[in-house]
Design an enzyme around this catalytic site. Sequence first.
Site, PDB file in Angstrom:
ATOM      1  N   HIS A 142     -15.233   6.061  12.676  1.00  0.00           N
ATOM      2  CA  HIS A 142     -15.361   7.267  11.857  1.00  0.00           C
ATOM      3  C   HIS A 142     -16.800   7.754  11.887  1.00  0.00           C
ATOM      4  O   HIS A 142     -17.722   6.971  11.677  1.00  0.00           O
ATOM      5  CB  HIS A 142     -14.938   6.933  10.426  1.00  0.00           C
ATOM      6  CG  HIS A 142     -14.691   8.138   9.582  1.00  0.00           C
ATOM      7  ND1 HIS A 142     -15.682   9.002   9.223  1.00  0.00           N
ATOM      8  CD2 HIS A 142     -13.543   8.610   9.033  1.00  0.00           C
ATOM      9  CE1 HIS A 142     -15.159   9.971   8.487  1.00  0.00           C
ATOM     10  NE2 HIS A 142     -13.862   9.757   8.357  1.00  0.00           N
ATOM     11  N   GLU A 202      -0.127   1.820   8.585  1.00  0.00           N
ATOM     12  CA  GLU A 202      -1.165   1.565   9.586  1.00  0.00           C
ATOM     13  C   GLU A 202      -0.829   0.355  10.458  1.00  0.00           C
ATOM     14  O   GLU A 202      -1.334   0.227  11.574  1.00  0.00           O
ATOM     15  CB  GLU A 202      -2.528   1.375   8.882  1.00  0.00           C
ATOM     16  CG  GLU A 202      -3.688   1.412   9.847  1.00  0.00           C
ATOM     17  CD  GLU A 202      -5.055   1.360   9.175  1.00  0.00           C
ATOM     18  OE1 GLU A 202      -5.155   1.689   7.972  1.00  0.00           O
ATOM     19  OE2 GLU A 202      -6.026   0.993   9.848  1.00  0.00           O
ATOM     20  N   ARG A 236      -6.697   9.302  15.561  1.00  0.00           N
ATOM     21  CA  ARG A 236      -5.968   9.864  14.425  1.00  0.00           C
ATOM     22  C   ARG A 236      -6.760  11.010  13.826  1.00  0.00           C
ATOM     23  O   ARG A 236      -7.971  10.912  13.657  1.00  0.00           O
ATOM     24  CB  ARG A 236      -5.740   8.793  13.366  1.00  0.00           C
ATOM     25  CG  ARG A 236      -5.099   9.336  12.102  1.00  0.00           C
ATOM     26  CD  ARG A 236      -4.751   8.247  11.117  1.00  0.00           C
ATOM     27  NE  ARG A 236      -5.893   7.631  10.474  1.00  0.00           N
ATOM     28  CZ  ARG A 236      -6.592   8.169   9.477  1.00  0.00           C
ATOM     29  NH1 ARG A 236      -6.303   9.373   9.021  1.00  0.00           N
ATOM     30  NH2 ARG A 236      -7.597   7.514   8.935  1.00  0.00           N
ATOM     31  N   ARG A 244     -12.620  13.104  15.054  1.00  0.00           N
ATOM     32  CA  ARG A 244     -13.532  11.998  14.776  1.00  0.00           C
ATOM     33  C   ARG A 244     -14.114  11.340  16.016  1.00  0.00           C
ATOM     34  O   ARG A 244     -15.293  11.014  16.052  1.00  0.00           O
ATOM     35  CB  ARG A 244     -12.775  10.940  13.976  1.00  0.00           C
ATOM     36  CG  ARG A 244     -12.422  11.474  12.634  1.00  0.00           C
ATOM     37  CD  ARG A 244     -11.556  10.517  11.876  1.00  0.00           C
ATOM     38  NE  ARG A 244     -11.357  11.068  10.542  1.00  0.00           N
ATOM     39  CZ  ARG A 244     -10.621  10.521   9.607  1.00  0.00           C
ATOM     40  NH1 ARG A 244      -9.972   9.392   9.856  1.00  0.00           N
ATOM     41  NH2 ARG A 244     -10.505  11.079   8.432  1.00  0.00           N
ATOM     42  N   SER A 273     -16.341  10.688   3.111  1.00  0.00           N
ATOM     43  CA  SER A 273     -15.135  11.356   3.591  1.00  0.00           C
ATOM     44  C   SER A 273     -15.393  12.478   4.590  1.00  0.00           C
ATOM     45  O   SER A 273     -16.371  13.217   4.503  1.00  0.00           O
ATOM     46  CB  SER A 273     -14.391  11.946   2.400  1.00  0.00           C
ATOM     47  OG  SER A 273     -13.420  12.855   2.847  1.00  0.00           O
ATOM     48  N   HIS A 308     -13.098   2.164  11.301  1.00  0.00           N
ATOM     49  CA  HIS A 308     -12.433   2.745  10.149  1.00  0.00           C
ATOM     50  C   HIS A 308     -10.918   2.552  10.136  1.00  0.00           C
ATOM     51  O   HIS A 308     -10.323   2.270   9.109  1.00  0.00           O
ATOM     52  CB  HIS A 308     -12.752   4.235  10.136  1.00  0.00           C
ATOM     53  CG  HIS A 308     -12.087   4.995   9.041  1.00  0.00           C
ATOM     54  ND1 HIS A 308     -12.293   4.706   7.713  1.00  0.00           N
ATOM     55  CD2 HIS A 308     -11.206   6.027   9.063  1.00  0.00           C
ATOM     56  CE1 HIS A 308     -11.574   5.538   6.972  1.00  0.00           C
ATOM     57  NE2 HIS A 308     -10.897   6.335   7.761  1.00  0.00           N
ATOM     58  N   GLY A 356       0.878  -1.170   0.000  1.00  0.00           N
ATOM     59  CA  GLY A 356       0.000   0.000   0.000  1.00  0.00           C
ATOM     60  C   GLY A 356       0.911   1.215   0.000  1.00  0.00           C
ATOM     61  O   GLY A 356       2.080   1.127  -0.404  1.00  0.00           O
ATOM     62  N   LEU A 357       0.410   2.348   0.466  1.00  0.00           N
ATOM     63  CA  LEU A 357       1.249   3.548   0.448  1.00  0.00           C
ATOM     64  C   LEU A 357       2.562   3.317   1.167  1.00  0.00           C
ATOM     65  O   LEU A 357       3.633   3.690   0.676  1.00  0.00           O
ATOM     66  CB  LEU A 357       0.498   4.706   1.097  1.00  0.00           C
ATOM     67  CG  LEU A 357      -0.572   5.327   0.220  1.00  0.00           C
ATOM     68  CD1 LEU A 357      -1.301   6.412   0.964  1.00  0.00           C
ATOM     69  CD2 LEU A 357       0.059   5.895  -1.048  1.00  0.00           C
TER      70      LEU A 357
HETATM   71  C1  LIG Z   1     -12.381   4.208   3.153  1.00  0.00           C
HETATM   72  C2  LIG Z   1     -11.142   4.809   3.729  1.00  0.00           C
HETATM   73  C3  LIG Z   1     -10.838   6.147   3.503  1.00  0.00           C
HETATM   74  C4  LIG Z   1      -9.685   6.721   4.034  1.00  0.00           C
HETATM   75  N1  LIG Z   1      -9.409   8.034   3.775  1.00  0.00           N
HETATM   76  C5  LIG Z   1      -8.260   8.573   4.260  1.00  0.00           C
HETATM   77  C6  LIG Z   1      -7.916   9.926   3.958  1.00  0.00           C
HETATM   78  O1  LIG Z   1      -8.633  10.637   3.270  1.00  0.00           O
HETATM   79  N2  LIG Z   1      -6.759  10.418   4.453  1.00  0.00           N
HETATM   80  C7  LIG Z   1      -5.922   9.663   5.216  1.00  0.00           C
HETATM   81  O2  LIG Z   1      -4.875  10.152   5.612  1.00  0.00           O
HETATM   82  N3  LIG Z   1      -6.226   8.370   5.498  1.00  0.00           N
HETATM   83  C8  LIG Z   1      -7.367   7.809   5.040  1.00  0.00           C
HETATM   84  N4  LIG Z   1      -7.660   6.499   5.338  1.00  0.00           N
HETATM   85  C9  LIG Z   1      -6.676   5.681   6.044  1.00  0.00           C
HETATM   86  C10 LIG Z   1      -5.566   5.249   5.096  1.00  0.00           C
HETATM   87  O3  LIG Z   1      -6.093   5.033   3.818  1.00  0.00           O
HETATM   88  C11 LIG Z   1      -4.879   3.970   5.527  1.00  0.00           C
HETATM   89  O4  LIG Z   1      -4.554   4.028   6.867  1.00  0.00           O
HETATM   90  C12 LIG Z   1      -3.602   3.770   4.745  1.00  0.00           C
HETATM   91  O5  LIG Z   1      -3.821   3.901   3.379  1.00  0.00           O
HETATM   92  C13 LIG Z   1      -2.973   2.432   5.038  1.00  0.00           C
HETATM   93  O6  LIG Z   1      -1.880   2.234   4.186  1.00  0.00           O
HETATM   94  P1  LIG Z   1      -0.894   1.021   4.402  1.00  0.00           P
HETATM   95  O7  LIG Z   1       0.143   1.148   3.364  1.00  0.00           O
HETATM   96  O8  LIG Z   1      -0.441   0.999   5.824  1.00  0.00           O
HETATM   97  O9  LIG Z   1      -1.782  -0.295   4.207  1.00  0.00           O
HETATM   98  P2  LIG Z   1      -2.699  -0.812   2.974  1.00  0.00           P
HETATM   99  O10 LIG Z   1      -2.867   0.186   1.942  1.00  0.00           O
HETATM  100  O11 LIG Z   1      -3.902  -1.415   3.606  1.00  0.00           O
HETATM  101  O12 LIG Z   1      -1.834  -1.963   2.337  1.00  0.00           O
HETATM  102  C14 LIG Z   1      -1.685  -3.225   2.909  1.00  0.00           C
HETATM  103  C15 LIG Z   1      -0.842  -4.073   2.000  1.00  0.00           C
HETATM  104  O13 LIG Z   1      -0.491  -5.274   2.671  1.00  0.00           O
HETATM  105  C16 LIG Z   1      -0.757  -6.409   1.867  1.00  0.00           C
HETATM  106  N5  LIG Z   1      -1.057  -7.502   2.798  1.00  0.00           N
HETATM  107  C17 LIG Z   1      -2.004  -7.533   3.763  1.00  0.00           C
HETATM  108  N6  LIG Z   1      -1.901  -8.675   4.463  1.00  0.00           N
HETATM  109  C18 LIG Z   1      -0.882  -9.377   3.947  1.00  0.00           C
HETATM  110  C19 LIG Z   1      -0.293 -10.638   4.240  1.00  0.00           C
HETATM  111  N7  LIG Z   1      -0.687 -11.410   5.251  1.00  0.00           N
HETATM  112  N8  LIG Z   1       0.742 -11.063   3.454  1.00  0.00           N
HETATM  113  C20 LIG Z   1       1.186 -10.286   2.431  1.00  0.00           C
HETATM  114  N9  LIG Z   1       0.687  -9.090   2.138  1.00  0.00           N
HETATM  115  C21 LIG Z   1      -0.342  -8.640   2.877  1.00  0.00           C
HETATM  116  C22 LIG Z   1      -1.868  -5.983   0.958  1.00  0.00           C
HETATM  117  O14 LIG Z   1      -1.847  -6.751  -0.229  1.00  0.00           O
HETATM  118  C23 LIG Z   1      -1.502  -4.508   0.708  1.00  0.00           C
HETATM  119  O15 LIG Z   1      -0.560  -4.439  -0.317  1.00  0.00           O
HETATM  120  C24 LIG Z   1      -8.825   5.929   4.819  1.00  0.00           C
HETATM  121  C25 LIG Z   1      -9.129   4.593   5.056  1.00  0.00           C
HETATM  122  C26 LIG Z   1     -10.287   4.029   4.548  1.00  0.00           C
HETATM  123  C27 LIG Z   1     -10.588   2.617   4.882  1.00  0.00           C
END
Ligand SMILES: Cc1cc2nc3c(=O)[nH]c(=O)nc-3n(C[C@H](O)[C@H](O)[C@H](O)COP(=O)(O)OP(=O)(O)OC[C@H]3O[C@@H](n4cnc5c(N)ncnc54)[C@H](O)[C@@H]3O)c2cc1C
Lengths: 249, 638
Positions: B270, B428, B438, B334, B288, B404, B46-47
């Site tokens: 949320h 996250e 948050r 929130r 949002s 959320h 993810g990000l």
């Molecule tokens: C609907 C929604 C709207 C949001 N809007 C906002 C916003 O406007 N602004 C803001 O700042 N935040 C927002 N958030 C929060 C934010 O989007 C997330 O906290 C953030 O994007 C998480 O990023 P990440 O890279 O940590 O994880 P994720 O993007 O969840 O990526 C997880 C990765 O891990 C991989 N993975 C998972 N489990 C395993 C495993 N067991 N083995 C191998 N790979 C695995 C997946 O394939 C994926 O690639 C929002 C969240 C949601 C749900």
Amino acid sequence: MNFNLKIWRQKSNKVPGSFQSLFVKDISEDMSFLEMLDKINEDLILKKEEPIAFDHDCREGICGTCSLMINGSAHGPQKAITSCQLYMREFQNGSEIYVEPFRAKAFPIIRDLIIDRSAFDRIQQAGGFISVNTGSAPPANTIPVPKEKANQAFSSALCIGCGACVASCKNSSASLFTAARIFHFSKLPQGQAEKTNRVLNMVKQMEKEGFGACSHTGACSVSCPKEISLETISEMHREWRKAFLNKTT
Amino acid sequence: MSLSFFNSSHIPSGPLEEKWDKAKFSYKLVNPSNRKKFDILIVGAGLAGASAAASLGEMNYNIKVFVIHDSPRRAHSIAAQGGINSTKNYKNDGDSVKRLFYDTIKGGDFRAREANVYRLAQVSGLIIDHCVAQGIPFARDYGGLLDNRSFGGAQLSRTFYARGQTGQQLLLGAYGALMRQVKRGTVQLFTQHEMLNLIIEKQKAHGAVFRDLITGKLKSFKASAILLATGGYGNAFYLSTNAMNSNVTASWRCHKKGAFFANPSFVQIHPTCIPKSIEGQSKLTLMSESLRNDGRVWTSKIKGDSRPSHQIPESERDYYLERIYPSFGNLVPRDVASRQAKFQVDKGYGVQNKEAVYLDFSDAIKKNGLKNIAEKYGNLFNMYQRITGDDPYKTPMQIYPAVHYTMGGLWVDYNLQSSIQGLFVLGEANFSDHGANRLGASALMQGLADGYFIIPYSLGNFLAQNPDSDFKESLFKQAEEESKENLQNLLSLKGSQTVDQIHKKLGKILWEHVGMIRDKEGLMKAEKKIKTLREEFWKEAFVPGEAFIKNQELEKAGRVADFLELGELMVQDALTREESCGCHFRTEYQTPEKEALRNDKDFSHVSAWEKKSSKENWILHKETLKFENVKLTERNYK
Ligand SMILES: Cc1cc2nc3c(=O)[nH]c(=O)nc-3n(C[C@H](O)[C@H](O)[C@H](O)COP(=O)(O)OP(=O)(O)OC[C@H]3O[C@@H](n4cnc5c(N)ncnc54)[C@H](O)[C@@H]3O)c2cc1C
Ligand code: SF4
Ligand code: FES
């Protein structure tokens, strides 16, 4: 509501598949199409039968994972939505619904309704980026981007990589998907430096993956959940011709 | 309860403003020509994971990336709507690193580390620079410069956005950068691979075991270091705004190998989501927070009012957030907004007696015109209409809080290293920067800060000091055997309930007792119920199919088994924290105005839980939070 479903079942790409008939009852009209499949799967599991394998994740039309051909239309009969955004209220009670995977030579079936779209990743690897290393960027407001250009870029950056465009094209062309990314970068000053190689490399990769050529039927854009415009394809073709001439002269 | 461990949260000494520079200067470096020798496994893209993989790839480390999705572009970051914070101060409204730092610490109800949060604010400007250079089409004003909007918990505009698709655009930027490294050969990509086990010896990570989700085969890989960026665990509640495949499995399996899990009960609910409408519903959809810029939240002033909104005259509407919090109004954080919505509904003011309150745009449409509102929120309004059948341009939206985001996660030190050496946690999945609540638009910022601007340095420091990774075949065999046995146990479950049915039950327990409002009695009940449910799972669940083929039920079963264990820890964490703070509202601890009542004397700490073995109980470690730069005050948004 009740439905008569014909669902594509295929254990793997090594064995042939066929339609399975399933009659479902008591479906709420506020259920999404995928929630109906959840319910069918629950029933199948409790009957000790194999559930239907289908792809999904966000269930809100943004991740591009869901990919169902419903009654012959990619993502179903409604315009501008993904399969997960389709609700049962859009169907007639008692109707027959055919559910298949997105089909294309470049999208081999993994199981039932799940396909392999890794070809899309490889097209992006060929040039779907602006080469900037972390740490080397100038301050963000150094280069103003006219609002209109930014909006144009945004409108094609919206592509979710679902593959509906490929599935609905009689040539299985990935032109709309590829063009969406090229168009996005071509509208931005940051995208200019690599313009030539980007279009040549991405188009070459698209062909290498076994996607067909574009014959301008426009079926892709009609089925695209993000309504990516056909103009992106024209622009890609223009850029490609320019780039090709540049390279060869 | 051992305190000694936390002498090593590795926060540099000295003034807050200089800590990060000091850390970077003290970090050992890895010679560019040596970097290829290091095998780095990055789990999740993810990000956080994609930005880390791209940046480390650019530095020429040897990287393998694993995701459960069919492409990194599908990570749940894609769904983030509203925006990303940064201290650019382009609106000239007085923003600064210090102010973002202060808002975030206060927003988190003083339960985060000062040093981490300050660093986050410091690098936030670099993120925007980098993302613009990547071609991310942020919103711009008519002069072609970047535009901002406001989010909850702030009185100024520092949120950058790309209409309602900010997460998508940022992720596609990071994904593109990652794809570029795949092409260069610095990154090898393993899609549809799930991490199932961590290979460790003497509290040091040596590798990990993965299951190929298409063939079902187990594969293990050795590593000089492992980066976990697998997202949050909100799906423990079954219904949440998270994607269906979001899970805690990778983190949990590491926890079971000794990685401390911090503040597991800190779960963000949320305030603005589309309310649940039917049984069989599979997830909840977020509207949002940016909508609270222009939307006004209200309920009827009359209990049990069954009139539709247009029949309720202005004088009988209670804009309760504006009434209770005149200075922040609809833009309170929130946790506060969610709790107040619940109070309104519990008191009988819910929309037509449902679990819902109104979010109304009619005043904004009058003031700014329909076009302006459509431009800002068009996609959200469409999404709402598609799901509910109502048109929010004409009638107010109905919203209700939903699970959320998880502030809790694996414990990490200042360098993002977990309590296991060589295991780093980003995004996250770690617990780091948000305390007990948050602020909106801060998760995207944190994920990208971790991946682009922190881990590239702190990882080098670790590698420079741990140049050899020894490969012991027996360790790998043993870990693979463990995972195999676990899969076989799951596949041998031939009871009479589906995995989803059990997951839904867990969700209900957690929502009721570890949701917006908690108390001792309820938590003790939940503890018992979850234990019983876990036994039920291992007796009554039915897992169809085979191991060596695509088997989605088997994948789910493994994840739900982990949620069932995590649920128990969430309850323990909530029980032992005898105070209210941020999202954690214990009814026993509240001010006369029904606001969270913190107990800084006894609970100004991070709770980090250790599991030594499956038979032993969890051990609680406390990392004391020292506040040297901000004064602890009651969070006041009035
Ligand atoms: C609907 C929604 C709207 C949001 N809007 C906002 C916003 O406007 N602004 C803001 O700042 N935040 C927002 N958030 C929060 C934010 O989007 C997330 O906290 C953030 O994007 C998480 O990023 P990440 O890279 O940590 O994880 P994720 O993007 O969840 O990526 C997880 C990765 O891990 C991989 N993975 C998972 N489990 C395993 C495993 N067991 N083995 C191998 N790979 C695995 C997946 O394939 C994926 O690639 C929002 C969240 C949601 C749900
Ligand atoms: S162009 Fe449209 S149909 Fe094709 S992949 Fe992108 S979003 Fe899907
Ligand atoms: S499941 Fe994500 S777009 Fe349909």
